[in-house]
Design an enzyme around this catalytic site. Sequence first.
Site, PDB file in Angstrom:
ATOM      1  N   ASP A   1       0.856  -1.175   0.000  1.00 26.00           N
ATOM      2  CA  ASP A   1       0.000   0.000   0.000  1.00 26.00           C
ATOM      3  C   ASP A   1       0.900   1.236   0.000  1.00 26.00           C
ATOM      4  O   ASP A   1       1.612   1.500   0.975  1.00 26.00           O
ATOM      5  CB  ASP A   1      -0.886  -0.025   1.254  1.00 26.00           C
ATOM      6  CG  ASP A   1      -1.896   1.110   1.295  1.00 26.00           C
ATOM      7  OD1 ASP A   1      -1.698   2.123   0.590  1.00 26.00           O
ATOM      8  OD2 ASP A   1      -2.882   1.001   2.056  1.00 26.00           O
ATOM      9  N   HIS A   2       0.862   1.998  -1.103  1.00 27.19           N
ATOM     10  CA  HIS A   2       1.783   3.118  -1.248  1.00 27.19           C
ATOM     11  C   HIS A   2       1.457   4.283  -0.305  1.00 27.19           C
ATOM     12  O   HIS A   2       2.249   5.213  -0.162  1.00 27.19           O
ATOM     13  CB  HIS A   2       1.772   3.619  -2.693  1.00 27.19           C
ATOM     14  CG  HIS A   2       3.114   4.077  -3.169  1.00 27.19           C
ATOM     15  ND1 HIS A   2       4.109   4.501  -2.319  1.00 27.19           N
ATOM     16  CD2 HIS A   2       3.642   4.187  -4.414  1.00 27.19           C
ATOM     17  CE1 HIS A   2       5.180   4.843  -3.009  1.00 27.19           C
ATOM     18  NE2 HIS A   2       4.921   4.664  -4.288  1.00 27.19           N
ATOM     19  N   ARG A   3       0.288   4.252   0.348  1.00 22.62           N
ATOM     20  CA  ARG A   3       0.007   5.256   1.367  1.00 22.62           C
ATOM     21  C   ARG A   3       0.868   5.020   2.600  1.00 22.62           C
ATOM     22  O   ARG A   3       1.197   5.952   3.340  1.00 22.62           O
ATOM     23  CB  ARG A   3      -1.469   5.208   1.781  1.00 22.62           C
ATOM     24  CG  ARG A   3      -2.457   5.525   0.679  1.00 22.62           C
ATOM     25  CD  ARG A   3      -3.879   5.297   1.153  1.00 22.62           C
ATOM     26  NE  ARG A   3      -4.090   3.913   1.591  1.00 22.62           N
ATOM     27  CZ  ARG A   3      -5.224   3.453   2.092  1.00 22.62           C
ATOM     28  NH1 ARG A   3      -6.266   4.278   2.230  1.00 22.62           N
ATOM     29  NH2 ARG A   3      -5.349   2.183   2.456  1.00 22.62           N
TER      30      ARG A   3
END
Length: 466
Positions: free
Chosen positions: A436-438
């Site tokens: 998850d790039h967040r």
Amino acid sequence: MSITMEKLFNLPDLGEGLTESEILSWRVAEGDTVELNQVIAEVETAKAVVELPSPFSGVVKKLYEPVGAVVNVGKPIVSFEVAQAPGTSSPEAPRADAGAEKPQPTLVGYGAPTESSGRPARRARRTGAVSAQSPLNDEPVGSAAAAPPVQATDEVEAETRAEASRGIGHLRSSPPVRKLARDRGIDLQSVQGTGTKGLITREDVMHAAPGETSPDRSTSSKNAKAAPAPAPSSGDTRTPIRGVRKATAAAMVASAFTAPHVTVFLSVDVTETMALLERLRASKRFAGVKLTVTSLVAKVVTLSLARHRALNSQWDGENREIIEFGHVNLGLAAATERGLMVPVVHGAQRMDLAALAAAAGDLTHAAREGTITPPQLTGGTFSISNVGVFGIDAGTPILPPGQAGILAVGQVRKMPWEYQDEIALRQVMALSLSFDHRLVDGEQGASFLAEVGGILEDPGMLMGLI
């Protein structure tokens, strides 16, 4: 002298906010005498097959639902005639005429509370850091979160009221079936119901020949005809979307359109790890333990997550927080006859290799046998999927909802490889990490994958993490 009272048993909440279950089999029939806690039915949730015990001793008066029915939590499924001494009252369950709203003892709790619409209400979401002994509400892939209760749209409710005013209600069909009939141009007046007490089922509508819409529908649409459905073929099959498949689909869609996925790949020479695996299998310490490549990868992952905590975290948008877990609840994807399931090894960071391998083997076996319980499928913080068992080199796995990372392990196969400045035939594996790039930056994801790959290439590097 004793008297009898009718007691209702509503479908219980089987854990983790599941809103419905399918009745797989009845173990009793109307008129049977049952004892307290005797198994009376087998039901399938979105996560597991569960046996329901009787909450009463008495005689089965009525079975409200047939085998194959999908029932909402809190709805009655069976009633009993229970002996009761005069002058006493039982707080255990509501009377048969008291409705389904009052709490009664169930297999897990009181069942989901019902709203004015009669549909089960969702539980309030738990938030904040959660210990290994209290797994998260967020669901893994294959049991991924149960789909939220379906709320009827204003259009469907309006149509239902209109149909009731036209006298269609006596035809005994559910709103989804009536909507399907409208979409296919089927007049329910001409359909013979094959369900219990003449209930018109989805299958009845699907087998009915498309034709003119009902008179009211035709009038409002100026004699327009509904678009015909594709002509059925003798080789077609239709399978209801329910259970594990329904939950998995909902979870995958929610994850794919919520978390921004990034996938990185790494090919690794695992010749030394495969040799180590054979030595461990032959040692007395691992006698009776099924050691696999996944077992070794799982151990490496649990150790590496302690150094790369961003991969073992959760995005809590509701509270505007990022939760970094101090424990590792490791999900292990398993293909079963019921669909993809992800059993979770809770507290995996505390286990040595033998314990981790044994726990993983037991959970995977339970998932495939259909005996796994909902708590064993929830609370994952990171997952592993071995696609190599299907002869696949690599893939782009979708994150389980609520997790920051998932590692896909490809097949191990011999191929030419640069080794000690020469070309040699080595055993090579591809690793695919989705994150998850967040929560995880590219450098963090690449660093974690490089560390895992480096240890699998040279397992002696484990000493630096222990």
